[in-house]
Motif scaffolding. Sequence first.
Motif, PDB file in Angstrom:
ATOM      1  N   LYS A   1       0.268  -1.135  -0.004  1.00  9.65           N
ATOM      2  CA  LYS A   1       0.053   0.199   0.352  1.00  9.65           C
ATOM      3  C   LYS A   1       0.921   1.299   0.223  1.00  9.65           C
ATOM      4  O   LYS A   1       1.500   1.333   0.345  1.00  9.65           O
ATOM      5  CB  LYS A   1      -0.987   0.157   1.255  1.00  9.65           C
ATOM      6  CG  LYS A   1      -1.806  -0.690   1.315  1.00  9.65           C
ATOM      7  CD  LYS A   1      -3.032  -0.888   2.632  1.00  9.65           C
ATOM      8  CE  LYS A   1      -4.053  -1.939   2.800  1.00  9.65           C
ATOM      9  NZ  LYS A   1      -4.450  -1.502   4.226  1.00  9.65           N
TER      10      LYS A   1
ATOM     11  N   GLY B   1      -4.011   4.929   7.738  1.00 14.42           N
ATOM     12  CA  GLY B   1      -4.211   3.497   8.372  1.00 14.42           C
ATOM     13  C   GLY B   1      -2.961   2.648   8.839  1.00 14.42           C
ATOM     14  O   GLY B   1      -2.808   1.841   9.612  1.00 14.42           O
ATOM     15  N   SER B   2      -1.957   3.239   8.431  1.00 19.89           N
ATOM     16  CA  SER B   2      -0.849   2.138   8.247  1.00 19.89           C
ATOM     17  C   SER B   2      -0.457   3.159   9.629  1.00 19.89           C
ATOM     18  O   SER B   2      -0.220   4.580   9.662  1.00 19.89           O
ATOM     19  CB  SER B   2       0.327   3.198   7.548  1.00 19.89           C
ATOM     20  OG  SER B   2       2.052   2.054   7.338  1.00 19.89           O
TER      21      SER B   2
ATOM     22  N   ARG C   1       0.953  -7.739   7.186  1.00 15.09           N
ATOM     23  CA  ARG C   1      -0.581  -7.287   7.116  1.00 15.09           C
ATOM     24  C   ARG C   1      -0.674  -6.747   8.846  1.00 15.09           C
ATOM     25  O   ARG C   1      -1.800  -6.295   9.166  1.00 15.09           O
ATOM     26  CB  ARG C   1      -1.536  -8.624   7.490  1.00 15.09           C
ATOM     27  CG  ARG C   1      -1.150  -9.405   5.987  1.00 15.09           C
ATOM     28  CD  ARG C   1      -1.520 -10.908   6.249  1.00 15.09           C
ATOM     29  NE  ARG C   1      -2.675 -11.188   4.717  1.00 15.09           N
ATOM     30  CZ  ARG C   1      -1.414 -12.494   4.538  1.00 15.09           C
ATOM     31  NH1 ARG C   1      -0.023 -12.761   5.538  1.00 15.09           N
ATOM     32  NH2 ARG C   1      -1.303 -12.724   3.560  1.00 15.09           N
TER      33      ARG C   1
ATOM     34  N   ASP D   1      -0.916  -3.109   8.381  1.00 11.65           N
ATOM     35  CA  ASP D   1      -1.760  -3.057   6.597  1.00 11.65           C
ATOM     36  C   ASP D   1      -0.613  -1.810   6.181  1.00 11.65           C
ATOM     37  O   ASP D   1      -0.767  -1.644   6.247  1.00 11.65           O
ATOM     38  CB  ASP D   1      -2.575  -1.558   8.111  1.00 11.65           C
ATOM     39  CG  ASP D   1      -3.800  -1.638   7.319  1.00 11.65           C
ATOM     40  OD1 ASP D   1      -3.426  -2.423   6.080  1.00 11.65           O
ATOM     41  OD2 ASP D   1      -4.257  -0.219   6.698  1.00 11.65           O
TER      42      ASP D   1
ATOM     43  N   GLU E   1      -2.169  -4.559   0.692  1.00  8.22           N
ATOM     44  CA  GLU E   1      -3.182  -4.387   0.016  1.00  8.22           C
ATOM     45  C   GLU E   1      -3.787  -6.103  -0.963  1.00  8.22           C
ATOM     46  O   GLU E   1      -2.821  -6.621  -1.303  1.00  8.22           O
ATOM     47  CB  GLU E   1      -3.722  -3.991  -1.229  1.00  8.22           C
ATOM     48  CG  GLU E   1      -3.741  -1.939  -1.406  1.00  8.22           C
ATOM     49  CD  GLU E   1      -3.550  -1.682  -1.999  1.00  8.22           C
ATOM     50  OE1 GLU E   1      -3.134  -2.179  -3.354  1.00  8.22           O
ATOM     51  OE2 GLU E   1      -2.968  -0.387  -2.497  1.00  8.22           O
TER      52      GLU E   1
END
Length: 88
Positions: free
Chosen positions: A4, A26-27, A81, A84, A87
């Motif tokens: 991402k 979000g990361s 993961r 985050d 994708e």
Amino acid sequence: MKIKGEYILDDIGGEKMAVPLTANEGSRAGLVKLNEVGAFLWEHLQEETTKEELVQAVTDVYEVETAKAALDVERFLDKLRVQDLIEE
């Protein structure tokens, strides 16, 4: 799956680092420290790929059995993961 956001791989203080070019909503990661194989996988994850293709790439370049490569790739993906960073 793929990484991402936008990152560049850089050598900082003798260590491979993925450096974000943009904020990744979000990361939880900023700079990402990578070992040699992690950097290799990160490069492959810049484009859409599959776990199977990553395992094949590792076994093509490194002297490792497929089962060990699959386990290592899955562990690496799990770390991405958690932060985050991929994708799927």
